[in-house]
Enzyme design. Structure first.
Site, PDB file in Angstrom:
ATOM      1  N   MET A  10      -8.583  -1.834  -0.149  1.00 56.49           N
ATOM      2  CA  MET A  10      -9.760  -2.566  -0.631  1.00 56.49           C
ATOM      3  C   MET A  10      -9.561  -4.335  -1.060  1.00 56.49           C
ATOM      4  O   MET A  10      -9.756  -4.775  -1.787  1.00 56.49           O
ATOM      5  CB  MET A  10     -10.437  -1.985  -1.488  1.00 56.49           C
ATOM      6  CG  MET A  10     -11.182  -1.000  -1.264  1.00 56.49           C
ATOM      7  SD  MET A  10     -11.593  -0.042  -3.193  1.00 56.49           S
ATOM      8  CE  MET A  10     -10.385   0.442  -3.501  1.00 56.49           C
ATOM      9  N   GLN A  52     -20.946  -0.711  -0.326  1.00 54.86           N
ATOM     10  CA  GLN A  52     -21.179  -2.197  -1.534  1.00 54.86           C
ATOM     11  C   GLN A  52     -22.252  -2.401  -0.933  1.00 54.86           C
ATOM     12  O   GLN A  52     -23.220  -3.599  -1.319  1.00 54.86           O
ATOM     13  CB  GLN A  52     -19.789  -3.375  -0.852  1.00 54.86           C
ATOM     14  CG  GLN A  52     -18.661  -2.214  -1.946  1.00 54.86           C
ATOM     15  CD  GLN A  52     -17.494  -3.315  -1.002  1.00 54.86           C
ATOM     16  OE1 GLN A  52     -17.605  -4.232  -0.950  1.00 54.86           O
ATOM     17  NE2 GLN A  52     -17.130  -3.186  -2.242  1.00 54.86           N
ATOM     18  N   THR A  83      -8.494  -3.877  -7.182  1.00 54.46           N
ATOM     19  CA  THR A  83      -9.626  -4.724  -6.458  1.00 54.46           C
ATOM     20  C   THR A  83     -10.380  -5.426  -7.781  1.00 54.46           C
ATOM     21  O   THR A  83     -10.262  -4.415  -8.205  1.00 54.46           O
ATOM     22  CB  THR A  83     -10.526  -4.032  -4.951  1.00 54.46           C
ATOM     23  OG1 THR A  83     -11.213  -4.568  -4.841  1.00 54.46           O
ATOM     24  CG2 THR A  83     -11.090  -2.441  -5.447  1.00 54.46           C
ATOM     25  N   ASN A  84     -10.832  -6.013  -7.721  1.00 53.49           N
ATOM     26  CA  ASN A  84     -12.207  -6.565  -8.946  1.00 53.49           C
ATOM     27  C   ASN A  84     -13.241  -6.244  -8.824  1.00 53.49           C
ATOM     28  O   ASN A  84     -14.001  -5.580  -9.447  1.00 53.49           O
ATOM     29  CB  ASN A  84     -11.894  -8.134  -8.973  1.00 53.49           C
ATOM     30  CG  ASN A  84     -11.269  -8.499  -9.409  1.00 53.49           C
ATOM     31  OD1 ASN A  84     -10.567  -9.149 -10.429  1.00 53.49           O
ATOM     32  ND2 ASN A  84      -9.769  -9.352  -8.299  1.00 53.49           N
ATOM     33  N   THR A  85     -13.891  -6.399  -7.321  1.00 48.92           N
ATOM     34  CA  THR A  85     -15.591  -5.358  -7.300  1.00 48.92           C
ATOM     35  C   THR A  85     -15.447  -3.966  -6.877  1.00 48.92           C
ATOM     36  O   THR A  85     -16.580  -3.957  -8.028  1.00 48.92           O
ATOM     37  CB  THR A  85     -15.608  -6.115  -5.901  1.00 48.92           C
ATOM     38  OG1 THR A  85     -15.525  -7.356  -5.074  1.00 48.92           O
ATOM     39  CG2 THR A  85     -17.099  -6.051  -5.283  1.00 48.92           C
ATOM     40  N   CYS A 197     -11.152 -12.201  -7.064  1.00 48.38           N
ATOM     41  CA  CYS A 197     -11.480 -11.438  -5.710  1.00 48.38           C
ATOM     42  C   CYS A 197      -9.428 -11.230  -5.543  1.00 48.38           C
ATOM     43  O   CYS A 197      -8.892 -12.532  -5.116  1.00 48.38           O
ATOM     44  CB  CYS A 197     -11.982 -11.461  -4.964  1.00 48.38           C
ATOM     45  SG  CYS A 197     -11.976 -10.460  -2.741  1.00 48.38           S
ATOM     46  N   THR A 198      -8.916 -10.287  -4.870  1.00 48.21           N
ATOM     47  CA  THR A 198      -7.855 -10.032  -5.205  1.00 48.21           C
ATOM     48  C   THR A 198      -7.151  -9.971  -3.504  1.00 48.21           C
ATOM     49  O   THR A 198      -5.705 -10.355  -3.737  1.00 48.21           O
ATOM     50  CB  THR A 198      -7.014  -8.959  -5.071  1.00 48.21           C
ATOM     51  OG1 THR A 198      -7.855  -7.864  -4.446  1.00 48.21           O
ATOM     52  CG2 THR A 198      -7.171  -8.200  -6.132  1.00 48.21           C
ATOM     53  N   GLU A 199      -8.283 -11.072  -2.694  1.00 47.66           N
ATOM     54  CA  GLU A 199      -7.335 -11.876  -1.854  1.00 47.66           C
ATOM     55  C   GLU A 199      -6.851 -13.405  -1.589  1.00 47.66           C
ATOM     56  O   GLU A 199      -6.786 -13.591  -1.032  1.00 47.66           O
ATOM     57  CB  GLU A 199      -8.512 -11.091  -0.510  1.00 47.66           C
ATOM     58  CG  GLU A 199      -8.119 -10.391   0.548  1.00 47.66           C
ATOM     59  CD  GLU A 199      -8.241  -8.847  -0.461  1.00 47.66           C
ATOM     60  OE1 GLU A 199      -8.657  -7.481  -0.192  1.00 47.66           O
ATOM     61  OE2 GLU A 199      -9.756  -8.991  -1.913  1.00 47.66           O
TER      62      GLU A 199
END
Length: 232
Positions: A10, A52, A83-85, A197-199
């Site tokens: 994710m 989501q 993932t953060n979300t 956000c991990t991206e």
């Protein structure tokens, strides 16, 4: 060494970063040919993203709870959600397993507190920036005030994450847009900025920004390694 369970995918772009960061840190700590003991459950992000978008968080929680249960059956010692979300459903995932989960906001909050940050900017998906599950945890557990970009900027950040970073696209225009947004947050009193956000760490790093940068992927990976190497 404890066995780490990772719920990833994710996106897979950031999960690859987790894998690399965790193994690099284990090697740095233990030397030689050491690497981390990891069991990865990688989901299909398209399925999660649809839930989501439709705000069917209960269904997303079921999918990730099943992933956590699979990791528990495989014998992991603790679990991270990469993932953060999707920490939006952290409590539901934890309720489904006895294996402890390591919360990304707790690791980040401790890092902020260690650097005496009391007011911080937050970039992430619209869900992370606009809902309370992340911001309120930092406030309640660590006394940190969180500020977010304005509505137009939040939409831009969200779209760049999903339309570019999650598919591996890195744009110099988007990088400049993010830097401008962070400058605006600084003007509002942010002492640092959370790449929530991990991206986002694929686009920006500390050398791009004049205030302290807290990359949640790096912070969560470091906390994961500390837990993995901690004696039982």
């Amino acid at each position: 060494m404890k066995t780490i369970g990772i719920i990833g995918g994710m996106s897979w772009e950031s999960t690859a970063s987790y894998y690399k960061l965790i193994n690099q840190a284990v090697k740095a700590e233990k030397g030689g040919l050491h690497s981390a003991k990891i069991i990865l459950y990688s989901v299909d992000f398209a399925e999660i993203e649809c839930l989501q978008k439709s705000e069917e968080w209960d269904k997303a929680a079921v999918l990730l709870s099943q992933a956590a249960q699979s990791l528990e059956k495989a014998g992991v010692d603790f679990i991270i959600v990469a993932t953060n979300t999707m920490h939006r459903v952290f409590d539901e995932i934890q309720e489904g397993v006895s294996t402890p989960l390591l919360h990304i906001a707790d690791a980040t909050g401790q890092n902020l507190r260690d650097q005496d940050i009391t007011r911080v900017g937050l970039l992430g998906t619209a869900f992370t920036m606009e809902q309370d599950f992340y911001k309120q945890r930092l406030k309640n557990a660590f006394g940190i005030d969180v500020i977010v970009p304005n509505g137009v900027q939040r939409r831009l950040v969200h779209d760049v994450i999903y339309d570019e970073l999650c598919i591996g696209k890195i744009s110099s225009r988007s990088k400049q847009d993010f830097k401008t947004i962070i400058e605006d947050l600084t003007a509002e009193g942010a002492q640092g900025v959370i790449l929530g956000c991990t991206e986002i760490g694929l686009l920006l790093d500390s050398s791009d920004i004049d205030i302290p940068v807290f990359d949640t992927t790096v912070i969560h990976a470091q906390a994961t390694v500390r837990e993995a190497l901690q004696q039982s």
